[in-house]
Write an enzyme that holds these catalytic residues in place. Sequence first.
Site, mmCIF file in Angstrom:
data_model
loop_
_atom_site.group_PDB
_atom_site.id
_atom_site.type_symbol
_atom_site.label_atom_id
_atom_site.label_comp_id
_atom_site.label_asym_id
_atom_site.label_seq_id
_atom_site.Cartn_x
_atom_site.Cartn_y
_atom_site.Cartn_z
ATOM 1 N N GLU A 156 0.839 -1.213 0.000
ATOM 2 C CA GLU A 156 0.000 0.000 0.000
ATOM 3 C C GLU A 156 0.865 1.249 0.000
ATOM 4 O OE1 GLU A 156 -3.119 -0.081 -1.155
ATOM 5 O OE2 GLU A 156 -3.629 -1.415 0.502
ATOM 6 N N THR A 169 2.751 2.105 -2.287
ATOM 7 C CA THR A 169 4.022 1.761 -2.917
ATOM 8 C C THR A 169 3.981 2.045 -4.414
ATOM 9 O OG1 THR A 169 3.127 -0.463 -2.979
ATOM 10 C CG2 THR A 169 4.792 -0.036 -1.307
ATOM 11 N N ASP A 170 2.781 2.073 -5.012
ATOM 12 C CA ASP A 170 2.721 2.143 -6.490
ATOM 13 C C ASP A 170 3.362 3.421 -7.030
ATOM 14 O OD1 ASP A 170 0.536 3.738 -5.672
ATOM 15 O OD2 ASP A 170 -0.822 2.984 -7.226
ATOM 16 N N GLY A 208 -16.005 5.210 -3.049
ATOM 17 C CA GLY A 208 -15.182 5.833 -2.004
ATOM 18 C C GLY A 208 -14.813 4.892 -0.884
ATOM 19 N N GLY A 249 -12.288 2.421 -1.201
ATOM 20 C CA GLY A 249 -10.961 1.816 -1.367
ATOM 21 C C GLY A 249 -10.971 0.572 -2.217
ATOM 22 N N LEU A 250 -12.051 0.349 -2.973
ATOM 23 C CA LEU A 250 -12.122 -0.849 -3.828
ATOM 24 C C LEU A 250 -12.092 -0.487 -5.312
ATOM 25 C CD1 LEU A 250 -14.770 -2.909 -1.785
ATOM 26 C CD2 LEU A 250 -12.273 -3.115 -1.731
ATOM 27 N N SER A 253 -13.701 1.849 -7.374
ATOM 28 C CA SER A 253 -14.884 2.035 -8.223
ATOM 29 C C SER A 253 -14.561 2.953 -9.401
ATOM 30 C CB SER A 253 -16.038 2.611 -7.405
ATOM 31 O OG SER A 253 -15.617 3.783 -6.743
ATOM 32 N N SER A 254 -13.735 3.969 -9.186
ATOM 33 C CA SER A 254 -13.466 4.883 -10.308
ATOM 34 C C SER A 254 -12.584 4.231 -11.366
ATOM 35 C CB SER A 254 -12.888 6.213 -9.844
ATOM 36 O OG SER A 254 -12.002 6.047 -8.805
ATOM 37 N N ASP A 286 -4.743 0.680 -9.223
ATOM 38 C CA ASP A 286 -6.164 0.372 -9.399
ATOM 39 C C ASP A 286 -6.493 0.040 -10.851
ATOM 40 O OD1 ASP A 286 -5.972 1.300 -6.839
ATOM 41 O OD2 ASP A 286 -7.068 3.156 -7.187
HETATM 42 C C1 GLA Z 1 -5.375 4.575 -4.069
HETATM 43 C C2 GLA Z 1 -4.655 4.975 -5.353
HETATM 44 C C3 GLA Z 1 -3.619 3.915 -5.746
HETATM 45 C C4 GLA Z 1 -2.689 3.588 -4.589
HETATM 46 C C5 GLA Z 1 -3.490 3.308 -3.324
HETATM 47 C C6 GLA Z 1 -2.609 3.143 -2.101
HETATM 48 O O1 GLA Z 1 -6.132 3.421 -4.285
HETATM 49 O O2 GLA Z 1 -5.584 5.138 -6.396
HETATM 50 O O3 GLA Z 1 -2.902 4.353 -6.878
HETATM 51 O O4 GLA Z 1 -1.749 4.595 -4.394
HETATM 52 O O5 GLA Z 1 -4.422 4.345 -3.036
HETATM 53 O O6 GLA Z 1 -1.855 1.991 -2.207
#
Ligand code: GLA
Length: 392
Positions: free
Chosen positions: A35, A37-38, A130, A132-133, A135-136, A180
């Site tokens: 998390e 890290t991307d 909204g 954290g899964l 959706s966008s 994502d």
């Molecule tokens: C959101 C961002 C991702 C990533 C995560 C955290 O989902 O869209 O790019 O940075 O937070 O790991």
Amino acid sequence: MTDRLADLKALFTATFQAAPRHAVRAPGRVNLIGEHTDYNDGFCLPMAIERDVLMVYAPRTDTTIRVVSAQQPGVETFDVGTSSGATIPKGVAPASRWADYIKGCAQVLRDEGHALRGMDLALTGNVPLGSGLSSSAALEVACMHALLQALGTVLPGARIATLAQRAENSYVGTNCGILDQLSSACAVAGQAMLMDCRTLALTPAPLPGGVAVVISDTGRRRGLVDSAYNERRRQCEAGAKALRVSHLRDVSLHGLWQARQAGTLDAASLRRCEHVVAENGRTQAAFACLRAGDAVALGQLMDQSHADLRDKFEVSCRELDTMVAIARGLPGCLGSRMTGAGFGGCAVSLVQSSATAAFTERLAAGYGAVYPELPIAVYVTQPAAGAGPVAL
Ligand code: GLA
């Protein structure tokens, strides 16, 4: 899926007085570990979930795009044929901002030189917003597929993901990384994937036998997430600069230790960097656990990840910490952590399959007793397939 597709076709026909010609779906994702890290060019370990955005559409002969959503009132209409260089206007009313994701995809493809065709499009989504899964990302990736398919253009999943990310970065204005969109575009059914965010290489591996992935939504929606997220990004970039690397991916634990000794970084920057460097190591170790079928060690890494996100990266919140603590106290739970950007949204837990039914019930009851005012939702999910066409 069949019922949702039938309902969506009915919505399309009722709205546009014609039948749709094509369908596409793109899933949300849950990140098992890796998390924040991307955007540091690091590693993530996501899988797609069995919740998605489904679209049906029919190309038009002009350059008008009309969009209707099963979850939003009204029809959004915009033109993609305006002279090159011009920007498609964003929605003014807050109620029409959801369509900005669609407009952003069209804008990015136009900027890439594609002469877009118009289309009528109906969509429905069951990825909670909204939370954290992603959706966008699901919306963007599905839309990219539809717009490209209408042009007869086939692009690799990783390219679709980077275009979708660009739509979010440059048009919608959220400074997300690639996690994502790449998960939604390229996931493999039945597998989690080690994602190398520098090369965009994905290496799939199945979950260990006998365990389930349980997602639990705190019901707290991410407030002010953009500014806090952007601040974390800036701190990571500043950390990399101070450590004389392009991205924190290139810093080792030893390098950080040296920086601590030399006082190169202030205390807050050091904490942020420590999380990222350790999380990259944990994510690669977690992938080795998948390969070895070691669910116990994988769970421990998830626990460590949560502790660092809470204490060093400081992106958790009371509700997420409560959810994770309750989950960790229940029989059969091997590991639990927040997933996604944080500040609200969901936790992900690794649970022995035999204990899953009791786990979900007791987690919902335990969390509900602490936060009776928040709607909790618990989903058990299998790794789903990435985006692609759906038979109508
Ligand atoms: C959101 C961002 C991702 C990533 C995560 C955290 O989902 O869209 O790019 O940075 O937070 O790991």
